[in-house]
Scaffold this active site. Structure first.
Site, PDB file in Angstrom:
ATOM      1  N   CYS A  78       0.795  -1.234   0.000  1.00 39.57           N
ATOM      2  CA  CYS A  78       0.000   0.000   0.000  1.00 39.57           C
ATOM      3  C   CYS A  78       0.821   1.274   0.000  1.00 39.57           C
ATOM      4  CB  CYS A  78      -0.924   0.017   1.227  1.00 39.57           C
ATOM      5  SG  CYS A  78      -2.014  -1.398   1.366  1.00 39.57           S
ATOM      6  N   HIS A 139      -3.217   6.739   4.004  1.00 38.16           N
ATOM      7  CA  HIS A 139      -2.102   5.850   4.397  1.00 38.16           C
ATOM      8  C   HIS A 139      -0.736   6.389   3.965  1.00 38.16           C
ATOM      9  CE1 HIS A 139      -0.967   1.363   5.255  1.00 38.16           C
ATOM     10  NE2 HIS A 139      -0.520   2.216   6.164  1.00 38.16           N
TER      11      HIS A 139
END
Length: 598
Positions: A78, A139
């Protein structure tokens, strides 16, 4: 009586006005909607070969637009993949590649994140007059030095509006789903706390019973040490749902901890409302779904409806969400001036499964490997769909190598941004999407595992072949498995990888599953492949700044270039209470947002 000259005059004025309006419509910059699913496998989608999970809305985007079959993420995890996507540059250029065990940001209360010095496509489009919004997962960090400085926050990276998860959805957010964050360290700290507690209790008992003379100072010291050990274990880890599972609207925490059950509807509603608020001027919406990362949702309308358990239910919910957002665009009459893009940040997580739910990660089709597995194709080949009626021919398929990093220069082009920029690793995709060229500009691609160059892809001019050279590969565990089941994710260094000399070489045009390594006997160009990729690596490395360095570590390469501070060190990743976003007075953080009815 009206003069006969009035009619021609009025006609001329109307034609002139019509011409101006038409000119405005032609010159108006397109709206842009980017939809990214989390951890989606390329084999999960109907238009990419899945015939058992229903994805009619995503499939319709492909039939009405252009489908990319060799669309590559810059990293198989990610944080680095999203950093590269946002900046159009490999993650190590911004310090977002890992040198060790931890390959993604783990705490909202850490200081690591996408540096403020980096450009993003949102910043560039904002400078060109776009209204920019991010709904969903970020994130890429929040704070640097103190709570509220928001140095890594989406608002500081070009998004004028943000609603969603500054971190990500992960198992700790739902009771009973276990923990994703440093589970072995948690276990060690808990055992240490128990040992200290038992030891203290034993010494007190011995002292009280008169069996042994124990210094009061020793007991006091052990007591405070036990308290400290308990705090170091309990506060950062056992309160993770409060610390990491939050929702922010711009820079305000509006829910802590978040209610997961209503999250999909709220994210969809925010995305739809952003579009409706901005129908009259160009906008960029990055809709970053919380699906299909674990824990998987249990939305009643989709529970038990698919043929693939909870994962299939979640994927069909994703398709419904994509359909509703597309329907919003079409119903507002925006379709012909809106580029819609659909993708995943990387491949599916093969190791994520249990005996109750079954497989909780995605399917990567015929491609080897998955999430966190370096350069293996299953972890980096993702769906790539573009729809723009009237501009992109429906049903077109592009088999050339393309990258998530290509979105940055593509959006710059569409936004008419001609200002100078840094070195980019992506290319403008519009000529390829429109069919004015047949060949990708990516002759070479570089596949990283953390900061380590794992593999190189070479698409020789005048050839259909796409050669991939692996310098090292992750060690699957247990031996003979198809993933790193012992550690849950594969690692990029030390004993966790095997280096190859000579490198492993595959032709993924003829062998997409990377099951038949080439040799000098089977591939006449074997020596040329190694030579050309070695030269490409040398050219690529000459464009890099000094290797990522931690504080106090001297640069190790390319001494004429400035160093890039690593954002992925333990110092920057671990939780610090003064950096923790909080709703209320820290540490008593807590608030609930009233979910709108959708």
């Amino acid at each position: 009586m009206r003069s006969p000259q009035v009619a021609p005059l009025l006609l001329s004025l109307l034609l002139a006005a019509g011409t101006d309006v038409t000119g405005e419509e032609v010159d108006r910059k397109p709206n842009i909607i980017l939809m990214m699913v989390d951890d989606l496998g390329i084999g999960d989608i109907g238009c990419y070969g899945n015939d058992t999970i229903r994805t009619p809305n995503i499939d319709r985007l492909a039939s009405e637009g252009v489908k990319l079959t060799q669309h590559i993420a810059a990293a198989p995890l990610c944080t680095p993949s999203r950093a590269a996507f946002m900046t159009g540059r490999y993650a190590l250029r911004s310090g977002m590649g890992s040198m060790g065990r931890v390959q993604v940001l783990l705490f909202l209360g850490g200081s690591g994140g996408l540096p403020a010095s980096e450009n993003t496509f949102a910043k560039r489009l904002q400078q060109q007059g776009y209204t920019t919004g991010l709904v969903g997962k970020w994130h890429l960090g929040v704070n640097c030095e103190h709570r509220g400085d928001h140095c890594h926050h989406p608002n500081q990276h070009g998004f004028s509006y943000f609603y969603g998860l500054p971190f990500t959805l992960f198992n700790d957010c739902v009771p009973g789903e276990g923990s994703d964050i440093l589970a072995d360290l948690q276990h060690t700290l808990r055992n240490l706390t128990i040992i200290l507690g038992v030891g203290l209790f034993t010494l007190v008992c011995v002292h009280v019973c008169g069996l042994l003379e124990v210094s009061l100072w020793l007991l006091v010291a052990l007591f405070f040490l036990s308290i400290l050990a308990t705090a170091v274990w309990y506060v950062p880890f056992k309160l993770l749902p409060t610390w990491n599972c939050i929702i922010m609207r711009n820079q305000e925490v509006v829910e802590q901890p978040m209610v997961v059950e209503t999250l999909p509807q709220r994210l969809l509603g925010e995305a739809q409302n952003f579009i409706k608020r901005n129908v009259d001027h160009p906008f960029l919406l990055f809709f970053s779904l919380a699906h299909i990362h674990t824990p998987l949702f249990k939305t009643p309308a989709f529970a038990g409806k698919s043929r693939h358990g909870r994962y299939g239910d979640n994927l069909e919910e994703v398709d419904w969400i994509i359909g509703k957002l597309t329907e919003t665009v079409d119903s507002l009459g925006l379709a012909n001036n809106t580029l819609i893009y659909f993708t995943s940040d990387h491949g599916g997580h093969l190791e994520d499964a249990d005996s109750i739910i079954g497989q909780k990660g995605g399917w990567n089709s015929i491609y080897k490997g998955g999430k966190a597995m370096g350069g293996w194709e299953g972890g980096i080949r993702v769906p790539g769909i573009f729809r723009w009626p009237g501009r992109l021919a429906p049903g077109r398929v592009v088999d050339e190598p393309t990258s998530l990093m290509d979105l940055y220069p593509t959006l710059k082009y569409l936004g008419k941004d001609t200002l100078p920029d840094r070195h980019l690793d992506g290319y403008n995709l519009m000529p390829l999407l429109e069919g004015t060229v047949e060949r990708s500009e990516h002759e070479f691609m570089f596949h990283y595992c953390g900061v380590y160059l794992n593999a190189v892809r070479w698409h020789p001019p005048g050839s259909d072949s796409v050669f991939k050279v692996h310098f090292f590969t992750p060690n699957f565990s247990p031996p003979g498995a198809g993933g790193c089941y012992d550690t849950k994710v594969c690692l990029c260094h030390g004993e966790y990888v095997t280096h190859h000399n000579p490198p492993l070489v595959y032709d993924i045009f003829h062998d997409p599953s990377e099951s038949r390594p080439l040799t000098p006997d089977t591939e006449p160009r074997f020596a040329e492949i190694l030579e050309q990729t070695a030269k490409a690596v040398e050219r690529h490395q000459s464009t890099l700044t000094n290797k990522q360095v931690s504080d106090g570590t001297p640069p190790q390469a390319n001494t004429d270039a400035p160093s890039v501070q690593s954002q992925m060190t333990w110092e920057k990743i671990l939780w610090r209470p003064w950096l923790q976003p909080c709703c209320g007075t820290f540490p008593f953080c807590g608030c609930k947002e009233e979910a709108p009815h959708i």
